[in-house]
Enzyme design. Structure first.
Site, PDB file in Angstrom:
ATOM      1  CB  SER A 282      36.337  51.367 -59.476  1.00 17.79           C
ATOM      2  OG  SER A 282      37.677  51.141 -59.068  1.00 17.79           O
TER       3      SER A 282
ATOM      4  CE1 TYR B 179      34.926  53.150 -55.035  1.00 19.66           C
ATOM      5  CE2 TYR B 179      36.733  51.734 -55.755  1.00 19.66           C
ATOM      6  CZ  TYR B 179      35.946  52.857 -55.938  1.00 19.66           C
ATOM      7  OH  TYR B 179      36.166  53.683 -57.010  1.00 19.66           O
TER       8      TYR B 179
HETATM    9  N1  LIG Z   1      39.624  58.923 -58.817  1.00 22.30           N
HETATM   10  C1  LIG Z   1      39.854  57.665 -59.160  1.00 22.30           C
HETATM   11  O1  LIG Z   1      40.995  57.218 -59.311  1.00 22.30           O
HETATM   12  C2  LIG Z   1      38.700  56.737 -59.415  1.00 22.30           C
HETATM   13  C3  LIG Z   1      39.010  55.424 -59.770  1.00 22.30           C
HETATM   14  C4  LIG Z   1      37.976  54.547 -60.017  1.00 22.30           C
HETATM   15  C5  LIG Z   1      36.659  54.980 -59.958  1.00 22.30           C
HETATM   16  N2  LIG Z   1      36.405  56.250 -59.593  1.00 22.30           N
HETATM   17  C6  LIG Z   1      34.993  56.636 -59.526  1.00 22.30           C
HETATM   18  O2  LIG Z   1      34.799  57.887 -60.138  1.00 22.30           O
HETATM   19  C7  LIG Z   1      33.690  58.547 -59.511  1.00 22.30           C
HETATM   20  C8  LIG Z   1      34.079  59.974 -59.118  1.00 22.30           C
HETATM   21  O3  LIG Z   1      35.128  59.935 -58.155  1.00 22.30           O
HETATM   22  P1  LIG Z   1      36.133  61.153 -57.934  1.00 22.30           P
HETATM   23  O4  LIG Z   1      37.490  60.591 -57.963  1.00 22.30           O
HETATM   24  O5  LIG Z   1      35.794  62.278 -58.846  1.00 22.30           O
HETATM   25  O6  LIG Z   1      35.795  61.521 -56.403  1.00 22.30           O
HETATM   26  P2  LIG Z   1      35.643  62.972 -55.709  1.00 22.30           P
HETATM   27  O7  LIG Z   1      35.663  62.701 -54.243  1.00 22.30           O
HETATM   28  O8  LIG Z   1      36.630  63.934 -56.274  1.00 22.30           O
HETATM   29  O9  LIG Z   1      34.195  63.425 -56.165  1.00 22.30           O
HETATM   30  C9  LIG Z   1      33.046  62.718 -55.742  1.00 22.30           C
HETATM   31  C10 LIG Z   1      31.951  63.716 -55.493  1.00 22.30           C
HETATM   32  O10 LIG Z   1      30.793  63.005 -55.021  1.00 22.30           O
HETATM   33  C11 LIG Z   1      30.261  63.714 -53.920  1.00 22.30           C
HETATM   34  N3  LIG Z   1      29.535  62.795 -53.040  1.00 22.30           N
HETATM   35  C12 LIG Z   1      30.031  61.894 -52.162  1.00 22.30           C
HETATM   36  N4  LIG Z   1      29.046  61.266 -51.528  1.00 22.30           N
HETATM   37  C13 LIG Z   1      27.889  61.787 -52.011  1.00 22.30           C
HETATM   38  C14 LIG Z   1      26.524  61.550 -51.733  1.00 22.30           C
HETATM   39  N5  LIG Z   1      26.161  60.645 -50.819  1.00 22.30           N
HETATM   40  N6  LIG Z   1      25.585  62.261 -52.409  1.00 22.30           N
HETATM   41  C15 LIG Z   1      25.951  63.186 -53.333  1.00 22.30           C
HETATM   42  N7  LIG Z   1      27.245  63.460 -53.627  1.00 22.30           N
HETATM   43  C16 LIG Z   1      28.189  62.765 -52.975  1.00 22.30           C
HETATM   44  C17 LIG Z   1      31.462  64.315 -53.222  1.00 22.30           C
HETATM   45  O11 LIG Z   1      31.069  65.399 -52.381  1.00 22.30           O
HETATM   46  C18 LIG Z   1      32.305  64.735 -54.408  1.00 22.30           C
HETATM   47  O12 LIG Z   1      32.019  66.047 -54.833  1.00 22.30           O
HETATM   48  C19 LIG Z   1      33.280  57.653 -58.350  1.00 22.30           C
HETATM   49  O13 LIG Z   1      32.180  56.841 -58.739  1.00 22.30           O
HETATM   50  C20 LIG Z   1      34.500  56.809 -58.100  1.00 22.30           C
HETATM   51  O14 LIG Z   1      34.211  55.569 -57.477  1.00 22.30           O
HETATM   52  C21 LIG Z   1      37.381  57.147 -59.323  1.00 22.30           C
END
Ligand SMILES: NC(=O)c1ccc[n+]([C@@H]2O[C@H](COP(=O)([O-])OP(=O)(O)OC[C@H]3O[C@@H](n4cnc5c(N)ncnc54)[C@H](O)[C@@H]3O)[C@@H](O)[C@H]2O)c1
Length: 274
Positions: A152, A165
């Site tokens: 991120s 985080y």
């Molecule tokens: N959305 C953003 O703006 C953003 C920004 C920077 C980084 N990210 C990164 O992108 C990635 C995906 O995030 P997202 O926005 O799609 O989030 P999201 O919450 O939509 O999806 C994350 C998924 O991971 C699953 N999850 C959570 N904990 C878990 C565990 N312990 N074991 C198995 N599954 C688990 C959740 O149930 C969910 O389905 C992450 O690594 C996040 O840090 C997202």
């Protein structure tokens, strides 16, 4: 013919959000995907979408932080599809707070899911990868494998309210760079993709009651204050948050044979915002 025909991919946390789009993209290009999420329901939905589009997928549900999960995940791929070519460490949740209100539990939980879980999955995969690479080298073949760790911009430049985080995501980038050096000899490209603002449940308005999840019996709210969200979007040169499909596109770049000589990099995907 897809660009990833015959490849086998692990995508953790692919029951929704960016992970689901990554799984759909890789499968759409011919990879067989082992879908993971905390519960069967969302993971099975992703697998059904893949199969419905003519692709191949199976499910390995469970929390990535469980001690026995990593080996089970790797074994599922090898048993179901006979190999392992792409590992995308994506599964996470967030648990934000300013430092004076952040408990040890909150700190440890973020390190466990963001950093320890990817480390364990990669360690569990190392036996298969080393053996496969040795066999391929003995046959005079170079077969590239791909690791994409999801990071991120918080881990690159920090973010208020996210000391846990941000530290864990910076750690992921360290893991990426170290492993790129360790696994170069096995022809594994190890890279990080650091997302900026992408529209998912993680960044939906915190006012939305659905934006919470159960982790080890504890209900944790995810999401962002609506005002903070609006301001963040204004700072993006492209003028809006990214979509999960756009985020998945960046991960896909690192899975392509065209990126075989790219390793140890952190690609910021923030719509022009560094
Ligand atoms: N959305 C953003 O703006 C953003 C920004 C920077 C980084 N990210 C990164 O992108 C990635 C995906 O995030 P997202 O926005 O799609 O989030 P999201 O919450 O939509 O999806 C994350 C998924 O991971 C699953 N999850 C959570 N904990 C878990 C565990 N312990 N074991 C198995 N599954 C688990 C959740 O149930 C969910 O389905 C992450 O690594 C996040 O840090 C997202």
């Amino acid at each position: 013919m897809g660009t990833l025909d015959g490849k086998v991919a692990l995508v953790s946390g692919s029951g929704r959000g960016i992970g689901r789009e990554i799984a759909l993209k890789l499968a759409g290009e011919g990879a067989r995907v082992v879908v993971n999420d905390l519960d069967d329901g969302p993971a099975e939905e992703t697998a059904a979408l893949i199969r419905g589009a003519g692709g191949q997928a199976c499910v390995c549900a469970g929390s990535v932080i469980e001690a026995d999960f990593a080996q089970r995940y790797v074994d599922t791929a090898i048993e179901a599809y006979g190999g392992l070519d792409i590992i995308v460490n994506n599964a996470v949740y967030t648990w934000d707070n300013v430092i004076q209100k952040m408990s040890d539990e909150q700190w440890d939980a973020m390190l466990a899911v963001h950093l320890t879980a990817p480390f364990r999955i990669l360690r569990a995969a190392s036996g298969f990868i080393r053996e496969a690479a040795k066999t391929e080298a003995a046959q005079g073949r170079e077969v590239f494998r791909k690791v994409v760790n999801i990071s991120s911009t918080s881990g690159v430049m920090g973010n208020a309210g996210q000391a846990n985080y941000a530290a864990a995501k910076a750690g992921v980038n360290g893991l990426t760079r170290a492993l790129a050096k360790e696994w170069g000899r096995y022809k594994v490209n190890v890279n990080s993709v650091a997302f900026g603002l992408i529209r998912t449940r993680l960044t939906e308005s915190a006012a939305d009651d659905d934006a919470s999840l159960d982790i080890a019996g504890r209900r944790i709210k995810v999401g962002v204050n609506p005002e903070v969200l609006k301001n963040a979007e204004r700072l993006v040169p492209i003028g809006r948050a990214g979509t999960p499909a756009e985020a998945a596109g960046a991960v896909y770049l690192f899975c392509l044979p065209e990126s075989n000589y790219v390793s140890g990099q952190v690609l910021v995907v923030g719509g022009g915002r560094p």
